[in-house]
Design a protein around this motif. Structure first.
Motif, PDB file in Angstrom:
ATOM      1  N   ILE A   1      83.501 -11.655 -57.635  1.00  0.00           N
ATOM      2  CA  ILE A   1      83.991 -11.534 -56.259  1.00  0.00           C
ATOM      3  C   ILE A   1      83.924 -10.068 -55.847  1.00  0.00           C
ATOM      4  CG2 ILE A   1      85.954 -11.861 -54.714  1.00  0.00           C
ATOM      5  CD1 ILE A   1      86.811 -14.213 -56.504  1.00  0.00           C
ATOM      6  N   ILE A   2      83.298  -9.814 -54.681  1.00  0.00           N
ATOM      7  CA  ILE A   2      83.123  -8.449 -54.184  1.00  0.00           C
ATOM      8  C   ILE A   2      83.802  -8.282 -52.833  1.00  0.00           C
ATOM      9  CG2 ILE A   2      81.011  -8.036 -55.497  1.00  0.00           C
ATOM     10  CD1 ILE A   2      79.387  -8.621 -52.956  1.00  0.00           C
ATOM     11  N   ASP A   3      84.026  -7.023 -52.443  1.00  0.00           N
ATOM     12  CA  ASP A   3      84.780  -6.735 -51.224  1.00  0.00           C
ATOM     13  C   ASP A   3      83.920  -6.341 -50.028  1.00  0.00           C
ATOM     14  OD1 ASP A   3      84.016  -4.185 -51.996  1.00  0.00           O
ATOM     15  OD2 ASP A   3      86.064  -3.403 -52.187  1.00  0.00           O
ATOM     16  N   GLN A   4      82.607  -6.556 -50.104  1.00  0.00           N
ATOM     17  CA  GLN A   4      81.718  -6.287 -48.968  1.00  0.00           C
ATOM     18  C   GLN A   4      80.606  -7.323 -48.928  1.00  0.00           C
ATOM     19  OE1 GLN A   4      80.163  -2.363 -48.373  1.00  0.00           O
ATOM     20  NE2 GLN A   4      82.016  -1.375 -49.121  1.00  0.00           N
ATOM     21  N   VAL A   5      80.109  -7.596 -47.732  1.00  0.00           N
ATOM     22  CA  VAL A   5      78.946  -8.449 -47.575  1.00  0.00           C
ATOM     23  C   VAL A   5      77.729  -7.537 -47.756  1.00  0.00           C
ATOM     24  CG1 VAL A   5      77.629  -9.926 -46.007  1.00  0.00           C
ATOM     25  CG2 VAL A   5      80.143 -10.017 -46.006  1.00  0.00           C
ATOM     26  N   LEU A   6      76.872  -7.880 -48.699  1.00  0.00           N
ATOM     27  CA  LEU A   6      75.677  -7.079 -48.965  1.00  0.00           C
ATOM     28  C   LEU A   6      74.578  -7.413 -47.943  1.00  0.00           C
ATOM     29  CD1 LEU A   6      75.540  -7.665 -52.831  1.00  0.00           C
ATOM     30  CD2 LEU A   6      76.564  -5.715 -51.634  1.00  0.00           C
ATOM     31  N   GLN A   7      73.816  -6.420 -47.562  1.00  0.00           N
ATOM     32  CA  GLN A   7      72.701  -6.627 -46.647  1.00  0.00           C
ATOM     33  C   GLN A   7      71.395  -6.427 -47.393  1.00  0.00           C
ATOM     34  OE1 GLN A   7      72.996  -7.761 -43.539  1.00  0.00           O
ATOM     35  NE2 GLN A   7      75.194  -7.828 -43.888  1.00  0.00           N
ATOM     36  N   PRO A   8      70.494  -7.409 -47.326  1.00  0.00           N
ATOM     37  CA  PRO A   8      69.204  -7.233 -47.995  1.00  0.00           C
ATOM     38  C   PRO A   8      68.428  -6.085 -47.348  1.00  0.00           C
ATOM     39  CG  PRO A   8      69.223  -9.266 -46.712  1.00  0.00           C
ATOM     40  CD  PRO A   8      70.605  -8.684 -46.640  1.00  0.00           C
ATOM     41  N   PRO A   9      67.599  -5.392 -48.119  1.00  0.00           N
ATOM     42  CA  PRO A   9      66.817  -4.303 -47.544  1.00  0.00           C
ATOM     43  C   PRO A   9      65.904  -4.837 -46.433  1.00  0.00           C
ATOM     44  CG  PRO A   9      66.624  -4.333 -49.936  1.00  0.00           C
ATOM     45  CD  PRO A   9      67.350  -5.561 -49.548  1.00  0.00           C
ATOM     46  N   SER A  10      65.656  -4.015 -45.443  1.00  0.00           N
ATOM     47  CA  SER A  10      64.801  -4.437 -44.316  1.00  0.00           C
ATOM     48  C   SER A  10      63.346  -4.506 -44.748  1.00  0.00           C
ATOM     49  CB  SER A  10      64.898  -3.447 -43.172  1.00  0.00           C
ATOM     50  OG  SER A  10      66.236  -3.332 -42.774  1.00  0.00           O
TER      51      SER A  10
ATOM     52  N   VAL B   1      76.526 -15.105 -58.876  1.00  0.00           N
ATOM     53  CA  VAL B   1      76.775 -14.886 -57.459  1.00  0.00           C
ATOM     54  C   VAL B   1      77.728 -13.711 -57.312  1.00  0.00           C
ATOM     55  CG1 VAL B   1      77.710 -15.856 -55.327  1.00  0.00           C
ATOM     56  CG2 VAL B   1      76.457 -17.311 -56.902  1.00  0.00           C
ATOM     57  N   PHE B   2      77.312 -12.751 -56.506  1.00  0.00           N
ATOM     58  CA  PHE B   2      78.189 -11.660 -56.105  1.00  0.00           C
ATOM     59  C   PHE B   2      78.793 -12.134 -54.790  1.00  0.00           C
ATOM     60  CE2 PHE B   2      75.142  -9.768 -58.998  1.00  0.00           C
ATOM     61  CZ  PHE B   2      75.986  -9.074 -59.846  1.00  0.00           C
ATOM     62  N   ALA B   3      79.963 -12.739 -54.884  1.00  0.00           N
ATOM     63  CA  ALA B   3      80.573 -13.520 -53.805  1.00  0.00           C
ATOM     64  C   ALA B   3      81.491 -12.676 -52.930  1.00  0.00           C
ATOM     65  CB  ALA B   3      81.353 -14.682 -54.410  1.00  0.00           C
ATOM     66  N   PRO B   4      81.089 -12.423 -51.674  1.00  0.00           N
ATOM     67  CA  PRO B   4      81.973 -11.677 -50.780  1.00  0.00           C
ATOM     68  C   PRO B   4      83.232 -12.489 -50.479  1.00  0.00           C
ATOM     69  CG  PRO B   4      79.747 -11.884 -49.850  1.00  0.00           C
ATOM     70  CD  PRO B   4      79.829 -12.780 -51.038  1.00  0.00           C
ATOM     71  N   ASN B   5      84.385 -11.835 -50.609  1.00  0.00           N
ATOM     72  CA  ASN B   5      85.631 -12.525 -50.273  1.00  0.00           C
ATOM     73  C   ASN B   5      85.847 -12.497 -48.762  1.00  0.00           C
ATOM     74  OD1 ASN B   5      86.612  -9.898 -49.767  1.00  0.00           O
ATOM     75  ND2 ASN B   5      87.802  -9.824 -51.656  1.00  0.00           N
ATOM     76  N   ASP B   6      86.890 -13.163 -48.306  1.00  0.00           N
ATOM     77  CA  ASP B   6      87.142 -13.237 -46.872  1.00  0.00           C
ATOM     78  C   ASP B   6      87.364 -11.859 -46.250  1.00  0.00           C
ATOM     79  OD1 ASP B   6      86.817 -15.960 -47.074  1.00  0.00           O
ATOM     80  OD2 ASP B   6      88.925 -16.457 -46.742  1.00  0.00           O
ATOM     81  N   LYS B   7      87.969 -10.940 -46.991  1.00  0.00           N
ATOM     82  CA  LYS B   7      88.158  -9.576 -46.480  1.00  0.00           C
ATOM     83  C   LYS B   7      86.812  -8.897 -46.235  1.00  0.00           C
ATOM     84  CE  LYS B   7      92.730  -8.586 -48.314  1.00  0.00           C
ATOM     85  NZ  LYS B   7      93.548  -7.736 -49.176  1.00  0.00           N
ATOM     86  N   ALA B   8      85.822  -9.227 -47.061  1.00  0.00           N
ATOM     87  CA  ALA B   8      84.481  -8.663 -46.875  1.00  0.00           C
ATOM     88  C   ALA B   8      83.910  -9.111 -45.528  1.00  0.00           C
ATOM     89  CB  ALA B   8      83.557  -9.098 -48.013  1.00  0.00           C
ATOM     90  N   PHE B   9      84.110 -10.367 -45.182  1.00  0.00           N
ATOM     91  CA  PHE B   9      83.616 -10.866 -43.896  1.00  0.00           C
ATOM     92  C   PHE B   9      84.362 -10.220 -42.729  1.00  0.00           C
ATOM     93  CE2 PHE B   9      81.726 -14.097 -46.576  1.00  0.00           C
ATOM     94  CZ  PHE B   9      80.525 -14.351 -45.939  1.00  0.00           C
TER      95      PHE B   9
END
Length: 192
Positions: free
Chosen positions: A183-192, A95-103
């Motif tokens: 743990i990552i610092d951004q929420v990733l967006q799936p490709p459209s 899991v590439f887990a966005p932290n709270d700062k990412a949200f």
């Protein structure tokens, strides 16, 4: 066994209350835990700031994530999307887990829209999950198919890695019973 379920339920319930506050300030992160950068241990510039309540190596994924206060928004979103059982039942995931700062990097309207659309929320969250355990050695030039079905990439060296050339891995190689967490610092967006 019962205590573990109750702890998850309490952590998830508390996290659900905090979802609307995703753009608010973070509480002070004391209780820092040091980590040595090595392929067999945790690594990353943010590991010393990661507060952890207990050893998570024997916990299933969502229980392990709930032990980290910095992942409360992710845990709440996982519960809201009804993905807890799905993720906990998978035998080996990353899991590439966005932290709270990412949200916090998501606008109020984007976050509200995401949380109110269960299908989109599931799609976004499962884009952060790969159906195999990824070792730090695989991060340098990685390309992985996510549970959502799209590809994500990793790049970097040493203890500095990025996901999709955007998100930084701030603390990596955290172990759970059925998962490896980065743990990552951004929420990733799936490709459209």
């Amino acid at each position: 066994m019962r205590f573990t379920g109750m702890r998850t339920a309490r952590a998830a319930g508390a996290a659900l209350v905090t979802v609307p506050l995703a753009l608010g300030g973070l509480a002070s992160q004391s209780h820092a835990q040091g980590a040595s950068p090595s392929p067999s241990g945790t690594f990353g510039s943010g590991c010393s700031a990661i507060a952890q309540k207990a050893d998570t190596a024997k916990d299933k994924l969502v229980e392990a994530a709930s032990a980290y206060p910095q992942l409360s928004q992710l845990v709440a979103a996982t519960v809201r999307a009804k993905l807890t059982s799905t993720l906990d039942e998978k035998p080996d995931v990353t899991v590439f887990a966005p932290n709270d700062k990412a949200f916090q990097g998501i606008t109020v309207s984007q976050l509200s829209s995401l949380l109110s659309n269960e299908g989109q929320l599931k799609k976004t969250l499962t884009y952060h999950v790969v159906d195999k355990q990824i070792t730090p050695d695989e991060l340098s030039h990685g390309s992985f198919t996510t549970v959502e079905g799209s590809k994500l990439t990793t790049s970097g060296s040493g203890t500095d890695f990025k996901v999709n050339d955007k998100a930084n891995i701030v603390c990596g190689n955290i172990k759970a019973a059925n998962a490896t967490i980065y743990i990552i610092d951004q929420v990733l967006q799936p490709p459209s």
